[in-house]
Design a protein around this motif. Structure first.
Motif, short mmCIF file in Angstrom:
data_model
loop_
_atom_site.label_atom_id
_atom_site.label_comp_id
_atom_site.label_asym_id
_atom_site.label_seq_id
_atom_site.Cartn_x
_atom_site.Cartn_y
_atom_site.Cartn_z
N VAL A 49 0.87 -1.18 0.00
CA VAL A 49 0.00 0.00 0.00
C VAL A 49 0.91 1.22 0.00
O VAL A 49 1.51 1.56 1.02
CB VAL A 49 -0.94 -0.01 1.23
CG1 VAL A 49 -1.85 1.22 1.21
CG2 VAL A 49 -1.74 -1.29 1.29
N TYR A 50 1.05 1.85 -1.16
CA TYR A 50 1.92 3.01 -1.28
C TYR A 50 1.17 4.23 -1.78
O TYR A 50 1.74 5.29 -1.98
CB TYR A 50 3.12 2.72 -2.19
CG TYR A 50 2.76 2.20 -3.55
CD1 TYR A 50 2.51 3.08 -4.59
CD2 TYR A 50 2.67 0.84 -3.78
CE1 TYR A 50 2.16 2.61 -5.84
CE2 TYR A 50 2.33 0.36 -5.03
CZ TYR A 50 2.08 1.24 -6.06
OH TYR A 50 1.73 0.76 -7.28
N GLU A 51 -0.12 4.08 -2.00
CA GLU A 51 -0.98 5.20 -2.35
C GLU A 51 -2.25 5.07 -1.54
O GLU A 51 -2.36 4.17 -0.71
CB GLU A 51 -1.25 5.24 -3.85
CG GLU A 51 -1.86 3.96 -4.38
CD GLU A 51 -1.98 3.97 -5.90
OE1 GLU A 51 -2.85 3.25 -6.39
OE2 GLU A 51 -1.23 4.67 -6.57
N ASP A 52 -3.19 5.94 -1.76
CA ASP A 52 -4.42 5.99 -0.97
C ASP A 52 -4.90 4.59 -0.56
O ASP A 52 -5.28 3.78 -1.41
CB ASP A 52 -5.52 6.70 -1.77
CG ASP A 52 -6.78 6.95 -0.96
OD1 ASP A 52 -6.87 6.48 0.18
OD2 ASP A 52 -7.67 7.64 -1.49
N PRO A 53 -4.86 4.29 0.75
CA PRO A 53 -5.22 2.95 1.20
C PRO A 53 -6.71 2.64 1.06
O PRO A 53 -7.10 1.49 1.19
CB PRO A 53 -4.81 2.94 2.67
CG PRO A 53 -4.61 4.35 3.06
CD PRO A 53 -4.38 5.13 1.83
N LEU A 54 -7.53 3.62 0.76
CA LEU A 54 -8.97 3.40 0.72
C LEU A 54 -9.53 3.11 -0.68
O LEU A 54 -10.67 2.71 -0.81
CB LEU A 54 -9.70 4.61 1.32
CG LEU A 54 -9.27 4.97 2.75
CD1 LEU A 54 -10.08 6.14 3.25
CD2 LEU A 54 -9.39 3.77 3.69
N VAL A 55 -8.74 3.31 -1.71
CA VAL A 55 -9.23 3.03 -3.06
C VAL A 55 -9.08 1.55 -3.36
O VAL A 55 -8.35 0.83 -2.67
CB VAL A 55 -8.50 3.87 -4.14
CG1 VAL A 55 -8.72 5.36 -3.90
CG2 VAL A 55 -7.03 3.54 -4.18
N LYS A 56 -9.77 1.09 -4.41
CA LYS A 56 -9.72 -0.34 -4.74
C LYS A 56 -8.28 -0.80 -4.89
O LYS A 56 -7.41 -0.04 -5.31
CB LYS A 56 -10.53 -0.64 -6.00
CG LYS A 56 -9.94 -0.10 -7.28
CD LYS A 56 -10.84 -0.43 -8.46
CE LYS A 56 -10.26 0.16 -9.73
NZ LYS A 56 -11.11 -0.06 -10.86
N LYS A 57 -8.03 -2.03 -4.52
CA LYS A 57 -6.68 -2.57 -4.52
C LYS A 57 -6.56 -3.76 -5.47
O LYS A 57 -7.40 -4.66 -5.46
CB LYS A 57 -6.27 -3.04 -3.11
CG LYS A 57 -6.15 -1.91 -2.12
CD LYS A 57 -5.03 -0.98 -2.53
CE LYS A 57 -5.01 0.27 -1.70
NZ LYS A 57 -4.48 1.40 -2.40
N ALA A 58 -5.51 -3.74 -6.27
CA ALA A 58 -5.23 -4.85 -7.18
C ALA A 58 -4.56 -5.98 -6.41
O ALA A 58 -3.65 -5.75 -5.63
CB ALA A 58 -4.32 -4.39 -8.31
N LEU A 59 -5.04 -7.18 -6.65
CA LEU A 59 -4.41 -8.37 -6.09
C LEU A 59 -3.45 -8.92 -7.13
O LEU A 59 -3.56 -8.60 -8.32
CB LEU A 59 -5.47 -9.40 -5.71
CG LEU A 59 -6.48 -8.94 -4.66
CD1 LEU A 59 -7.46 -10.05 -4.33
CD2 LEU A 59 -5.79 -8.45 -3.41
#
Length: 165
Positions: A49-59
């Motif tokens: 997590v190196y950018e906004d932790p609240l936006v959708k995250k790619a697995l």
């Protein structure tokens, strides 16, 4: 007089067993089978997590490939230290082999203090992922739960269910 000669079986001064190419000398091998013959099992992975932790995250794409043909519409996240509560998170696939945690991720991230650092996932099967959160110093965040795990709580409720130790 009978001569008892000992034939050396190995050169050197016995600096340890298991050195060199030899195994046991009996033709057996302790090497595992080549990777191409092993089944693909993806049980654990992490995301940075190196950018906004609240936006959708790619697995990881490799995990999405592992689920090929069984793409779930939702996954269920369980914090490793926070009791049996499951957080429902919708999953998006982009058609190019990428998988994203979408609606519901923000609530989970807020409640579990996801910030810059990384998040470790362990796939438990049945679309359940156990999650461990690490902070920016790469130290794990530990929590305990004191809620009653009542079923009347909504997944839309962003109230933190955990407390730092």
């Amino acid at each position: 007089m009978a001569s008892t000669s000992r034939t050396p079986t190995r050169r050197g001064r016995g600096r340890g067993k298991g050195r060199g190419r030899g195994g046991r000398g009996d033709g057996s091998s302790s090497l595992p089978p080549p990777p191409s013959t092993l089944p693909l099992i993806i049980e654990e992975f992490f995301i940075v997590v190196y950018e906004d932790p609240l936006v959708k995250k790619a697995l990881p794409k490799k995990f999405a490939d592992y689920l090929d043909g069984q793409e779930p519409a939702k996954v269920y996240l369980r914090a490793a230290d926070c009791g049996p509560r499951l957080w429902t998170v919708e999953v998006l696939f982009d058609g190019q082999g990428r998988m994203y945690l979408d609606k519901g991720w923000e609530n989970f991230a807020i409640a579990h203090g996801v910030d810059f650092g990384f998040v470790h996932f362990k796939y438990e099967g049945d679309d359940v992922l156990t999650v461990k959160v690490f902070d920016g110093t790469m130290c794990r965040k530990y929590y305990y739960s004191d809620d009653d795990d009542t079923d009347d709580e909504s997944d839309d409720d962003v109230k933190p269910c955990i407390h730092p130790l």
